[in-house]
Design a protein around this motif. Structure first.
Motif, mmCIF file in Angstrom:
data_model
loop_
_atom_site.group_PDB
_atom_site.id
_atom_site.type_symbol
_atom_site.label_atom_id
_atom_site.label_comp_id
_atom_site.label_asym_id
_atom_site.label_seq_id
_atom_site.Cartn_x
_atom_site.Cartn_y
_atom_site.Cartn_z
ATOM 1 N N GLY A 30 0.801 -1.222 0.000
ATOM 2 C CA GLY A 30 0.000 0.000 0.000
ATOM 3 C C GLY A 30 0.836 1.275 0.000
ATOM 4 O O GLY A 30 0.293 2.375 -0.028
ATOM 5 N N THR A 185 -4.548 4.778 -3.273
ATOM 6 C CA THR A 185 -5.401 4.810 -2.078
ATOM 7 C C THR A 185 -6.666 3.980 -2.270
ATOM 8 O O THR A 185 -7.077 3.266 -1.381
ATOM 9 N N GLY A 188 -5.356 0.158 -3.017
ATOM 10 C CA GLY A 188 -4.315 -0.380 -2.133
ATOM 11 C C GLY A 188 -3.118 -0.939 -2.888
ATOM 12 O O GLY A 188 -2.376 -1.757 -2.363
#
Ligand SMILES: Nc1ncnc2c1ncn2[C@@H]1O[C@H](COP(=O)(O)OP(=O)(O)OP(=O)(O)O)[C@@H](O)[C@H]1O
Ligand SMILES: [Mg+2]
Length: 238
Positions: A30, A185, A188
């Motif tokens: 991430g 975001t 991920g």
């Protein structure tokens, strides 16, 4: 949790003399890590080493905790990596749709591929508008978007981009980097961003490291690397 990419004591050569020396870095799951360096520093070679495409390599490369040892490049890619090569690598004479279909090569779930294409159009609406247009007739920025969308169609967990800003106007780079952040975001997806455009890369990445002649010379949190005196002088012109 293991890192998306963990590179330990990586050295490598094209045959005569090392080009990479004892490199250590990670991309967290991430996370976004920037790999910076001038022309010839060894950035693309580092990526080749990750894919086992260098004639000689020592050290350890792990993707999501598993070693890439002795795996051919396509098997390394299947460990969850999407690749956007330098120079984009889109097929000029094929349409946007055909390029995206090639990104899904090897996937059997064809209806899911269509869903993924729609998902990509959410991020890159301009590609939908140019669905039937030949890739060679797209603007440089649109070709870069296509290359990124093509890499993401394979549903990677790590996206590796080799100088995505190359040859593009700052405003277009800004647009592409915002989309990369959005994808990071919302999906991920971890990102390894290879760049010479240090200013924009620092703003996007959480971790950064700088290479010179095959070695990592500065590394750490992006903000700290950006604040380093020598880095500021050499890469930010301050
Ligand atoms: N196929 C090759 N055979 C031998 N040497 C190579 C080969 N490809 C690259 N090199 C050498 O390895 C070094 C690192 O090159 P590399 O392409 O990794 O740099 P880079 O940081 O990606 O630069 P750029 O920003 O210009 O893309 C250079 O000295 C280059 O001449
Ligand atoms: Mg390169």
């Amino acid at each position: 949790m293991s890192a998306a990419l963990e590179v330990s004591d990586l050295s490598g050569s094209y045959g005569q003399g090392n080009v990479l020396y004892n490199m250590n870095f990670t991309v967290e799951q991430g996370g976004i890590t920037a790999l910076l360096g001038a022309n010839g520093a060894g950035k693309t070679t580092t990526l080749r080493a990750i894919y086992n495409l260098l004639p000689q390599r020592t050290g350890d490369v792990r993707l999501f905790g598993s070693s890439t040892e002795r795996k051919p490049a396509e098997a390394v890619a299947r460990m969850g990596v999407g690749h956007v090569p330098d120079g984009r690598g889109t097929f000029d004479s094929l349409t946007v749709e055909e390029n995206l279909i090639l990104g899904a090569y090897g996937r059997r779930d064809k209806s899911a591929v269509r869903d993924d294409m729609k998902r990509m159009f959410g991020y890159f609406p301009r590609l939908q508008e140019r669905f039937t247009q030949q890739a060679g007739t797209l603007s440089g920025g649109e070709q870069q978007m296509l290359a990124i969308a093509r890499a993401l169609i394979g549903r990677p967990k790590l996206l590796i981009l080799d100088e995505p800003s190359f040859g593009l106007a700052p405003v277009v780079v800004q647009e592409i980097f915002s989309i990369i952040r959005l994808i990071n975001t919302q999906e991920g997806v971890a990102v390894l961003l290879v760049e010479q455009n240090a200013g924009m890369a620092f703003a996007l990445a959480d971790q950064a490291f700088v290479m010179e002649t095959g070695r990592i010379v500065v590394s750490g949190k992006s903000a700290d690397v950006a604040a380093n005196e020598e880095v500021r002088r050499a890469y930010l012109g301050i």
